[in-house]
Design an enzyme around this catalytic site. Structure first.
Site, PDB file in Angstrom:
ATOM      1  CG  ASP A 172      -2.205   0.762   1.025  1.00 60.75           C
ATOM      2  OD1 ASP A 172      -2.146   1.993   0.880  1.00 60.75           O
ATOM      3  OD2 ASP A 172      -3.275   0.122   0.981  1.00 60.75           O
ATOM      4  CE1 TYR A 216     -13.244   2.596  -8.691  1.00 53.95           C
ATOM      5  CE2 TYR A 216     -15.471   1.985  -9.343  1.00 53.95           C
ATOM      6  CZ  TYR A 216     -14.346   1.773  -8.572  1.00 53.95           C
ATOM      7  OH  TYR A 216     -14.325   0.723  -7.675  1.00 53.95           O
TER       8      TYR A 216
END
Length: 291
Positions: free
Chosen positions: A36, A152
């Protein structure tokens, strides 16, 4: 212990679906390389997980960073068995008539290109590994408008097609590639881009969960664990005959309009039948009056 002795890489693992999936893989015996950009969240996950979770910082918008992640995981463990390409965010929210080129490109890099290069740099380390499996995160937004911002949705539709193409490319190496399509899951993805205090974000998450539970047949909000279980299935030997496809996990929100599954909502056909009955009654009344 479905993943005992396996090496698993999870991107976007510091929170939400990624964190829950990393925990599940670790509980079931895997060595998990959790990545991450949130180093604090990743370190916390690694410290608290029930099993072997090793945090690696990775920015998935940078292909070089993805390559470093995959090479590191393979060098430490001897190869990679499972990759969960999970990292993403909501991306640019502007509609197609307002979005700027750089906003479009950033969304595509984060949501679609990251998956492509997650596959690209993991695959060489997966060849020859029995049961090798890649799982990508798409979305119900890929099936039509109305579930997310436009950029998206387009990127997530691209993830679906990429999954099929990658499954075909990698079949010769016995690497399965599938996708999961979450519905509205109670994570930070809907609130991370709004600039409001944290307590207001929590309230917004509760509102979203309530709205989604009212919009789908399953009367509860989706949780990260719902997706983690689906990902674990697709990654496991139980799905050894499954590749190039996608599993929708959405509480039924894509089934159709509310009247198709809620008996308290009048259907279109019921409305037409009512209109027909009223017209017939009016015609009969008019005919009676005429005689």
């Amino acid at each position: 212990m479905r993943f005992s002795g396996k090496t698993v890489v999870v991107t976007g693992a510091a929170s939400g679906i990624g964190a829950e999936s990393a925990r599940l893989f670790a509980r079931e015996g895997a060595v998990v390389f959790a990545s991450d950009i949130d180093s604090d969240g990743g370190a916390k996950l690694a410290a608290e997980a029930d099993g072997d979770v090793r945090f690696v910082h990775c920015d998935v918008t940078d292909p070089a960073s993805i390559k470093v992640l995959m090479d590191h995981a393979a060098n430490e463990s001897g190869g990679i068995d499972v990759v969960f390409n999970n990292a993403a965010a909501g991306g640019a929210r502007a509609p197609i008539d307002e979005i700027e080129p750089e906003e479009w490109d950033w969304t595509m890099d984060l949501v679609l290109r990251s998956v492509a290069f997650g596959i690209r740099y993991a695959a060489p380390h997966m060849k020859g590994r029995k049961g090798a499996s890649i799982v990508n995160v798409s979305s119900v937004a890929a099936v039509g408008p109305g579930y997310s911002p436009t950029a998206y949705a387009v990127a997530k539709a691209g993830v679906l097609h990429l999954t099929k193409c990658a499954a075909a490319d990698l079949a010769q190496h016995d690497i399965r590639v599938n996708a999961v399509q979450p519905g509205f899951i109670n994570t930070n993805i809907f609130t991370e881009s709004i600039e409001v205090p944290e307590e207001m974000k929590m309230a917004a998450k509760g509102m979203i969960a309530q709205m989604s539970s009212n919009a789908q047949p399953v009367k509860r909000g989706g949780q990260p664990g719902d997706i983690a279980e689906a990902v674990a299935y697709l990654a496991s030997d139980a799905a050894s005959f499954v590749t190039g496809t996608s599993l929708i996990v959405d509480g039924g929100i894509t089934l159709g309009p509310r009247h198709s599954w809620d008996p308290d909502e009048a259907t279109l056909f019921e409305g037409l039948e009512k209109m027909e009955a009223e017209a017939k009654a009016a015609a009969e009344k008019s005919a009676a009056a005429a005689t």
